[in-house]
Design a protein around this motif. Sequence first.
Motif, PDB file in Angstrom:
ATOM      1  N   PRO A 127      16.689  67.729  64.195  1.00 13.04           N
ATOM      2  CA  PRO A 127      16.155  67.919  65.753  1.00 13.04           C
ATOM      3  C   PRO A 127      17.396  68.280  66.498  1.00 13.04           C
ATOM      4  O   PRO A 127      18.616  67.594  66.303  1.00 13.04           O
ATOM      5  CB  PRO A 127      15.936  66.586  65.977  1.00 13.04           C
ATOM      6  CG  PRO A 127      15.604  65.935  64.698  1.00 13.04           C
ATOM      7  CD  PRO A 127      16.491  66.318  63.641  1.00 13.04           C
ATOM      8  N   VAL A 181      12.896  67.931  70.254  1.00 14.97           N
ATOM      9  CA  VAL A 181      12.213  68.238  68.813  1.00 14.97           C
ATOM     10  C   VAL A 181      11.335  69.137  69.063  1.00 14.97           C
ATOM     11  O   VAL A 181      10.879  69.766  70.041  1.00 14.97           O
ATOM     12  CB  VAL A 181      11.612  66.865  68.087  1.00 14.97           C
ATOM     13  CG1 VAL A 181      12.833  65.967  67.849  1.00 14.97           C
ATOM     14  CG2 VAL A 181      10.738  66.371  69.188  1.00 14.97           C
ATOM     15  N   GLN A 186       9.006  65.423  63.695  1.00 11.56           N
ATOM     16  CA  GLN A 186      10.204  65.288  64.147  1.00 11.56           C
ATOM     17  C   GLN A 186      10.294  64.209  65.386  1.00 11.56           C
ATOM     18  O   GLN A 186      11.298  63.510  65.319  1.00 11.56           O
ATOM     19  CB  GLN A 186      11.134  66.556  64.624  1.00 11.56           C
ATOM     20  CG  GLN A 186      11.270  67.707  63.638  1.00 11.56           C
ATOM     21  CD  GLN A 186      11.912  68.859  63.943  1.00 11.56           C
ATOM     22  OE1 GLN A 186      12.256  69.132  65.301  1.00 11.56           O
ATOM     23  NE2 GLN A 186      12.320  69.699  63.249  1.00 11.56           N
TER      24      GLN A 186
END
Length: 198
Positions: A127, A181, A186
């Motif tokens: 991320p 993200v 994520q």
Amino acid sequence: MTTVLICDDRRSVREGLTRVMSAVPGVSRIDCVAHGDELLARYSRQPVDVVLVGTQRAVPTGVEATRRLVSAHPQANVIVFGAPDDAGSIAAAIAGGARGYLRWDASRPELVAALAHTLASTSVPAPRQPSDPGVQLTERELQVLRGMSQGKSNGQIGRELYLSEDTVKTHARRLFRKLGVRDRAQAVAHGFRRGLVS
């Protein structure tokens, strides 16, 4: 055509998921294994497009199988499936390399979407860091993130919060941007790491 390998130590789960997956358009072959050792050996011998790994609350086998497979084969596309309220297993599996997760009772459209998303994501980058590390999510964004962490669809989150599905999607896009993200998996993993969900 998509090939799928299912790993779960419960025969009834393997058989049930095989029946569901066999009805998903584009799935050409489905194989099953019961344990992590079998999973690693089978995948090493004959890689597949997507691996579905079952998780159980307080039982580490599914998470461990995911970690071992991704460690040995970083290109493996793993989706974990389990109870919608088992946030611990979901977070641990994503941290171990799973690309996504599904609830036990996922519908066929949700399965199709998960397969398509997983296959389209040829790599899962770490991320990005938010531009402002101290950024705060609104209460509504936190509610949407919590719903995601429980494996709920946008429609289910919307019904619980009395919001339209489009409104949920708008909140989701905003929280993705704030967290840096690009997708649900994520966002959930990042949320667990930051203590936003538990």
